[in-house]
Design a protein around this motif. Structure first.
Motif, PDB file in Angstrom:
ATOM      1  N   GLY A  58       0.814  -1.208   0.000  1.00 11.38           N
ATOM      2  CA  GLY A  58       0.000   0.000   0.000  1.00 11.38           C
ATOM      3  C   GLY A  58       0.852   1.265   0.000  1.00 11.38           C
ATOM      4  O   GLY A  58       2.088   1.200   0.102  1.00 11.38           O
ATOM      5  N   PRO A  59       0.238   2.418  -0.084  1.00 12.78           N
ATOM      6  CA  PRO A  59       0.973   3.685  -0.095  1.00 12.78           C
ATOM      7  C   PRO A  59       1.789   3.865   1.181  1.00 12.78           C
ATOM      8  O   PRO A  59       1.466   3.259   2.215  1.00 12.78           O
ATOM      9  N   PRO A  60       2.840   4.677   1.137  1.00 10.11           N
ATOM     10  CA  PRO A  60       3.610   4.943   2.353  1.00 10.11           C
ATOM     11  C   PRO A  60       2.705   5.418   3.489  1.00 10.11           C
ATOM     12  O   PRO A  60       1.817   6.242   3.281  1.00 10.11           O
ATOM     13  N   GLY A  61       2.938   4.856   4.682  1.00  7.26           N
ATOM     14  CA  GLY A  61       2.116   5.226   5.822  1.00  7.26           C
ATOM     15  C   GLY A  61       0.909   4.345   6.027  1.00  7.26           C
ATOM     16  O   GLY A  61       0.031   4.656   6.828  1.00  7.26           O
ATOM     17  N   VAL A  77       4.748  -0.341   9.382  1.00  5.09           N
ATOM     18  CA  VAL A  77       4.471   0.886   8.642  1.00  5.09           C
ATOM     19  C   VAL A  77       5.088   0.743   7.256  1.00  5.09           C
ATOM     20  O   VAL A  77       6.301   0.514   7.132  1.00  5.09           O
ATOM     21  N   THR A  78       4.273   0.832   6.209  1.00  6.03           N
ATOM     22  CA  THR A  78       4.810   0.700   4.852  1.00  6.03           C
ATOM     23  C   THR A  78       5.569   1.960   4.464  1.00  6.03           C
ATOM     24  O   THR A  78       5.320   3.045   4.983  1.00  6.03           O
ATOM     25  N   ALA A 128      -8.174  -6.800  11.044  1.00 13.03           N
ATOM     26  CA  ALA A 128      -9.091  -5.869  10.388  1.00 13.03           C
ATOM     27  C   ALA A 128      -8.499  -4.465  10.276  1.00 13.03           C
ATOM     28  O   ALA A 128      -8.939  -3.661   9.445  1.00 13.03           O
ATOM     29  N   ASP A 129      -7.487  -4.164  11.114  1.00 12.79           N
ATOM     30  CA  ASP A 129      -6.853  -2.837  11.053  1.00 12.79           C
ATOM     31  C   ASP A 129      -5.846  -2.739   9.917  1.00 12.79           C
ATOM     32  O   ASP A 129      -5.432  -1.631   9.550  1.00 12.79           O
ATOM     33  N   SER A 130      -5.417  -3.866   9.376  1.00 15.50           N
ATOM     34  CA  SER A 130      -4.456  -3.845   8.278  1.00 15.50           C
ATOM     35  C   SER A 130      -5.057  -3.110   7.086  1.00 15.50           C
ATOM     36  O   SER A 130      -6.219  -3.325   6.714  1.00 15.50           O
ATOM     37  N   GLY A 131      -4.280  -2.222   6.495  1.00 15.64           N
ATOM     38  CA  GLY A 131      -4.744  -1.438   5.355  1.00 15.64           C
ATOM     39  C   GLY A 131      -5.184  -0.040   5.721  1.00 15.64           C
ATOM     40  O   GLY A 131      -5.389   0.805   4.825  1.00 15.64           O
ATOM     41  N   ARG A 132      -5.306   0.225   7.015  1.00 13.25           N
ATOM     42  CA  ARG A 132      -5.654   1.584   7.446  1.00 13.25           C
ATOM     43  C   ARG A 132      -4.450   2.505   7.235  1.00 13.25           C
ATOM     44  O   ARG A 132      -3.306   2.055   7.174  1.00 13.25           O
ATOM     45  N   SER A 133      -4.720   3.786   7.145  1.00 14.74           N
ATOM     46  CA  SER A 133      -3.652   4.764   6.923  1.00 14.74           C
ATOM     47  C   SER A 133      -3.381   5.543   8.202  1.00 14.74           C
ATOM     48  O   SER A 133      -4.318   6.005   8.869  1.00 14.74           O
TER      49      SER A 133
END
Length: 231
Positions: A58-61, A77-78, A128-133
């Motif tokens: 995913g996008p940074p952050g 943190v990506t 379920a929190d995975s993918g949040r920014s």
């Protein structure tokens, strides 16, 4: 402010001393690990984009969560969007202490967020929190308020690529104690097994905490770690 669109090594150093807020709980980060995307043999991204690693790209952050040992939720943190990320390994709870205690009853305050799975539990993360920014309501990254000493060492708990000095930690005294404990375990059990046992030490502070290590190994590792720290 953070520059998250950077290499994992750069982002890791930015995150030391920073605070993660999820709901009412805030954890100040004291240990993180950098993983450099698909070219890093120890990274989840090494197999490329797959359904379970979608958020890692995913996008940074972006928050990427995964299940470790079938029990622990670990958060990352990506960074650059190519699968690079920083694993949040340990921290100290600085707000929401009662909530964190309720999630890890009977555990000393200093150990509530010690170890990546315990950190995830203290913050109340789930898959379920995975993918949040980070930056959206209820999920924040807050800059460090004070300068921190940065200590770089081998990554922990990986069987490949651990020689890279991409584990970043704050706090010289604890880091030196950990190095002594690691050396004692490697000397007693060999490189691979010693490092695997060391990776369980964070959970050994509380023998009721779930772990996949056999009880005999847990007790042996705890004794070796305490001997090393006492020497």
């Amino acid at each position: 402010m953070f520059t998250l669109d950077a290499t994992a090594e750069v982002v890791a150093r930015q995150l030391l001393g920073a605070r993660v807020r999820h709901g009412d709980v805030v954890v100040e980060l004291t240990e993180v690990e950098a993983y450099a995307g698909s070219g890093d043999p120890a990274a989840h991204a090494v197999g490329g984009l797959r359904p379970r690693t979608r958020d890692l790209f995913g996008p940074p952050g972006t928050l990427y969560c995964y299940l470790s040992h079938g029990v622990h939720i670990c958060g990352n943190v990506t960074c650059t969007g190519d699968g690079s990320a920083v694993l949040l390994r340990a921290g100290r709870v600085v707000a929401g202490l009662e909530v964190a205690r309720s999630r890890r009853p009977g555990v000393p305050d200093a150990s509530l967020a010690r170890g990546p799975g315990n950190l995830g539990r203290a913050l109340g993360w789930s898959l379920a929190d995975s993918g949040r920014s980070f930056g959206e309501p209820g999920l924040e990254l807050l800059p460090a308020t004070d300068p921190v000493a940065v200590i770089v060492g081998p990554r922990v708990g990986v069987s490949v690529g651990y020689q890279r000095g991409w584990a970043e930690g704050a706090g010289l005294e604890e880091a030196l104690a950990n190095v002594k404990a690691l050396n004692a375990l490697v000397k007693a059990h060999g490189e691979k097994k010693g490092r695997a046992l060391f990776d369980q030490i964070y959970w050994l502070e509380d023998l009721r905490a779930p772990t996949t290590a056999p009880r005999a190994a847990r007790v042996a590792a705890r004794g070796a770690a305490r001997s090393a720290r006492a020497s």
